[in-house]
Scaffold this active site. Structure first.
Site, PDB file in Angstrom:
ATOM      1  N   LYS A  65       0.941  -1.166  -0.020  1.00 22.78           N
ATOM      2  CA  LYS A  65      -0.078   0.146   0.022  1.00 22.78           C
ATOM      3  C   LYS A  65       0.694   1.237   0.024  1.00 22.78           C
ATOM      4  CE  LYS A  65      -4.376  -1.783   2.164  1.00 22.78           C
ATOM      5  NZ  LYS A  65      -5.233  -1.612   3.104  1.00 22.78           N
ATOM      6  N   ASP A 101     -10.111   2.998   2.081  1.00 20.13           N
ATOM      7  CA  ASP A 101     -10.369   2.533   3.647  1.00 20.13           C
ATOM      8  C   ASP A 101     -10.867   3.470   4.296  1.00 20.13           C
ATOM      9  OD1 ASP A 101      -9.102  -0.249   2.987  1.00 20.13           O
ATOM     10  OD2 ASP A 101      -7.019   0.579   3.313  1.00 20.13           O
TER      11      ASP A 101
END
Length: 276
Positions: A65, A101
Site C-alpha cells: 500500500k 479504506d
C-alpha cells in the site's frame, strides 16, 4: 471484457474476488476480478503490467500500500494524507491511486450511527496503517475529538500530529484509555488483537464503557471478537470489520466503473463466505 484484481503477498485469502465477481454477475457486466500474488521485489513490474495488459482497476493490499505510490502517475488527496494507496484506476494508461479504506469505514460508521458525528468523542486503538486511514477520514469529516491509544506512545503521537490538522486529540496509553473509557462515544479497535486464532485476547478492558457507545472492531474473523462480546454485555452498539470491507470495496467499484453496487448484496456475499 474488463479485467480487475487485487495485488498483495500473500493474497490467496482475499475475499475481494468473490465479492466483486458476484456483483459483476448480478449487474450483468462483462468483467472479471482476480487475485495476483506479487512479491515485493516484483512490484514495479506488476504495475507496468497493469498498463501493458490494460487492466482497468486494481486493489492494493499488504504489503504494497505504501511502496506502490512510487510507481503511479497520480494519487488523490486522501491517499496523500494517509500515505497509502489501496485502489488504482487505469485511465487510458495513466494510473491514479486513491485510498478507500478510511472513507469506507466512515460510510460504515455513518450508516451505524444514524446521527451526526460533529459532537462525538472518538477513541482509536492502534496506530498502524488501518488506524491512519480511519483517523484521517473521520478527522476530515469532523468530530469533536479523536484520541489515539497505542502500546507504543510515540507511534500514537505521530498519528495525532496528522489528525490535529483537522481535529483536536491526544496520544494516550492503553491504561489511560481504559480508565477514561466512559468519556468516549465511539471506540474503534484497528489492531489485530483478538483475531483468530487468538480469540481470547482483547485490545482493551471495557469495564468503564458507557451504555450506548458505538464499539467497532475491524476484525471479521471471528465475526464477533471477545472485545465486541464484552462491549455488547455493557450495552454498547457493536460493529465488526465486514462493514468497512464492503464499503471500501464498493467505493473502489464505483471509481472503476461509475456504477454504484448493491451494498446489501455485497455484504451478504461476504457473510456467506465467512460462514456468518
Amino acid at each position: 471484457m474488463g479485467v480487475y484484481g487485487v495485488i498483495g503477498f500473500p493474497v490467496s485469502q482475499s475475499m475481494s474476488p468473490i465479492m466483486h465477481n458476484q456483483e459483476f454477475q448480478a449487474l450483468q457486466m462483462d468483467a472479471y476480478y482476480t487475485a495476483f500474488a506479487v512479491h515485493p521485489s516484483q512490484l514495479e513490474q506488476a504495475i507496468e503490467g497493469i498498463r501493458a495488459l490494460h487492466i482497468k482497476g486494481i486493489n492494493v493490499t499488504i504489503p504494497h500500500k505504501v511502496a506502490v505510490i512510487d510507481y503511479l502517475d497520480e494519487i488523490d488527496e486522501e491517499a496523500r494524507l494517509i500515505g497509502a494507496v489501496n485502489t488504482i484506476k487505469n485511465e487510458n494508461g495513466r494510473l491514479i491511486g486513491s485510498n478507500t479504506d478510511g472513507e469506507g469505514y466512515l460510510r460504515s460508521l455513518l450508516f451505524l450511527s444514524k446521527a451526526p458525528l460533529a459532537t462525538k468523542k472518538v477513541l482509536v486503538v492502534g496506530a498502524g496503517g488501518a488506524a491512519r486511514a480511519i483517523v484521517i477520514a473521520i478527522a476530515r469529516h469532523g468530530v469533536q475529538k479523536i484520541d489515539i491509544a497505542n502500546r507504543t506512545i510515540s507511534k500514537a503521537e505521530q498519528l495525532v500530529k496528522h489528525a490535529n490538522q483537522f481535529v483536536a486529540g491526544s496520544a494516550i496509553s492503553i491504561h489511560d484509555a481504559e480508565e477514561h473509557l466512559s468519556e468516549y462515544d465511539i471506540v474503534i479497535n484497528t489492531t489485530s488483537v483478538g483475531m483468530s486464532p487468538h480469540v481470547t485476547d482483547s485490545p482493551l478492558q471495557v469495564h468503564n464503557l458507557k451504555r450506548g457507545t458505538i464499539v467497532s472492531d475491524l476484525i471479521y474473523n471471528p465475526l464477533t471478537t471477545l472485545f465486541l462480546k464484552q462491549a455488547k454485555e455493557r450495552g454498547a452498539l457493536i460493529d465488526n470489520g465486514v462493514g468497512m470491507f464492503v464499503h471500501q470495496g464498493a467505493l473502489a467499484f464505483e471509481k472503476w466503473t461509475g456504477i454504484s453496487p448493491n451494498l446489501e448484496r455485497m455484504t451478504k456475499t461476504v457473510l456467506n463466505e465467512l460462514g456468518g
